[in-house]
Design an enzyme around this catalytic site. Sequence first.
Site, PDB file in Angstrom:
ATOM      1  N   ARG A 266       0.852  -1.186   0.000  1.00  0.00           N
ATOM      2  CA  ARG A 266       0.000   0.000   0.000  1.00  0.00           C
ATOM      3  C   ARG A 266       0.888   1.235   0.000  1.00  0.00           C
ATOM      4  O   ARG A 266       1.478   1.579   1.016  1.00  0.00           O
ATOM      5  CB  ARG A 266      -0.934  -0.019   1.220  1.00  0.00           C
ATOM      6  CG  ARG A 266      -1.617   1.315   1.471  1.00  0.00           C
ATOM      7  CD  ARG A 266      -2.725   1.227   2.502  1.00  0.00           C
ATOM      8  NE  ARG A 266      -2.342   0.712   3.793  1.00  0.00           N
ATOM      9  CZ  ARG A 266      -1.751   1.413   4.762  1.00  0.00           C
ATOM     10  NH1 ARG A 266      -1.393   2.670   4.559  1.00  0.00           N
ATOM     11  NH2 ARG A 266      -1.484   0.864   5.929  1.00  0.00           N
ATOM     12  N   HIS A 270      -3.901   4.156   4.671  1.00  0.00           N
ATOM     13  CA  HIS A 270      -4.954   3.133   4.767  1.00  0.00           C
ATOM     14  C   HIS A 270      -6.252   3.690   4.192  1.00  0.00           C
ATOM     15  O   HIS A 270      -6.915   3.050   3.375  1.00  0.00           O
ATOM     16  CB  HIS A 270      -5.140   2.729   6.223  1.00  0.00           C
ATOM     17  CG  HIS A 270      -6.234   1.734   6.436  1.00  0.00           C
ATOM     18  ND1 HIS A 270      -6.122   0.415   6.065  1.00  0.00           N
ATOM     19  CD2 HIS A 270      -7.468   1.861   6.979  1.00  0.00           C
ATOM     20  CE1 HIS A 270      -7.238  -0.230   6.370  1.00  0.00           C
ATOM     21  NE2 HIS A 270      -8.071   0.632   6.908  1.00  0.00           N
ATOM     22  N   TYR A 279       3.778   5.788  11.323  1.00  0.00           N
ATOM     23  CA  TYR A 279       4.123   4.414  11.685  1.00  0.00           C
ATOM     24  C   TYR A 279       4.961   3.684  10.645  1.00  0.00           C
ATOM     25  O   TYR A 279       5.515   2.632  10.923  1.00  0.00           O
ATOM     26  CB  TYR A 279       2.848   3.597  11.964  1.00  0.00           C
ATOM     27  CG  TYR A 279       1.861   3.560  10.813  1.00  0.00           C
ATOM     28  CD1 TYR A 279       2.028   2.713   9.721  1.00  0.00           C
ATOM     29  CD2 TYR A 279       0.730   4.379  10.829  1.00  0.00           C
ATOM     30  CE1 TYR A 279       1.134   2.677   8.677  1.00  0.00           C
ATOM     31  CE2 TYR A 279      -0.184   4.357   9.781  1.00  0.00           C
ATOM     32  CZ  TYR A 279       0.014   3.501   8.715  1.00  0.00           C
ATOM     33  OH  TYR A 279      -0.892   3.478   7.675  1.00  0.00           O
TER      34      TYR A 279
END
Length: 371
Positions: A266, A270, A279
């Site tokens: 990805r 998200h 993160y």
Amino acid sequence: MSPQITPIADTAQDLELVERLLTPDGARIPHPQLDRFVADVDPAQLRSLLRDMVVLRRIDTEGVALQRQGQLGLWAPCRGQEATQIGTARALDPQDYVFPSYRETGVIYARGAKPGDYVRMWRGEEGAGHDPGALRVAPLQIIIGAQSLHAVGYALGIRHEGSDEVAVTYFGDGATSQGDVNEAMIFAASYQAPVVFVCQNNHWAISEPVALQSQYPLAGRAPGFGIPSLRVDGNDVLACLAAMRWALDHARSGKGPAYIEAVTYRMGPHTTADDPTRYRPAEELDAWRDRDPIARLETYLRGIGELGDEHLAETQAAADAVAKEMRAECLGMVTREPLAVFDRVYAEPHAGLERQRDEYAAYLSTFEGEV
């Protein structure tokens, strides 16, 4: 064709444990099991797959822009996962039925979605994002993993009717930790349901890395349920096409379910409500940019003399045209009045519903005069 059960230590090792037909630098390599499933694929078909991926990326870019401009409430990007979605979806037969998650923009595109279909749900308008009956794709599923149960239920119906369909469900690596997905595989294996499970392992379940969820490849779980599996390079569109043809052939021939883990990445957040920089290490993102699925196929086609600048320009123009129509459809949508949510809930007037309508109207009136 089940995967090696070797622990995953890092991204580099993760990539060595996949089946592929195109290397990250765009070289075609032979594969003893997969080659026969793409023996018919010629350069024209590869150019078509490239076009699909370019159009999908442009749709995705436009979706993010529309959300940032306040036209959509949310958008779930699929940048970087184009090969997985286009490769697997283009292998489907027209009669097959798909049960997607919320990120399968490329799947509904491949099944014939119209420009407005990509944004309707994310804008919060009436009805599903697309016509499930016309596309043979169930509404996008927000509940993590729930669509896998729906797919197996549909597949059991296929089995009882003896039809030639296959049910296909897509989900992410995070969903493999959900009970729904595991229960779906139990039922599918027990009753030999004609269903294909497609796990898009994009390495991050929101902010949780896949290595934290599982110390072993996710495809290794399926054989534990009695389901054959294949772990494929999800950035290799040709391998994804071959893997899906293998899985569909298995399911359609009465052998029961099959499982594909497509190892991809990805590239974006998200959803547009997420900040991946909090993160995800920047060097990991940089490494995956070098494995871009579109660049990989483009490099291969150029290398065999089957792709020129003119074709690429035409492809980009086509992608821009789709995005332009998508934006126009989005901006032209007329939102129903809030109280219309109570319309057609029951066939006849219902006192309880009328009471709720009045209460909601009173609530809305408290916002009158606000800008």
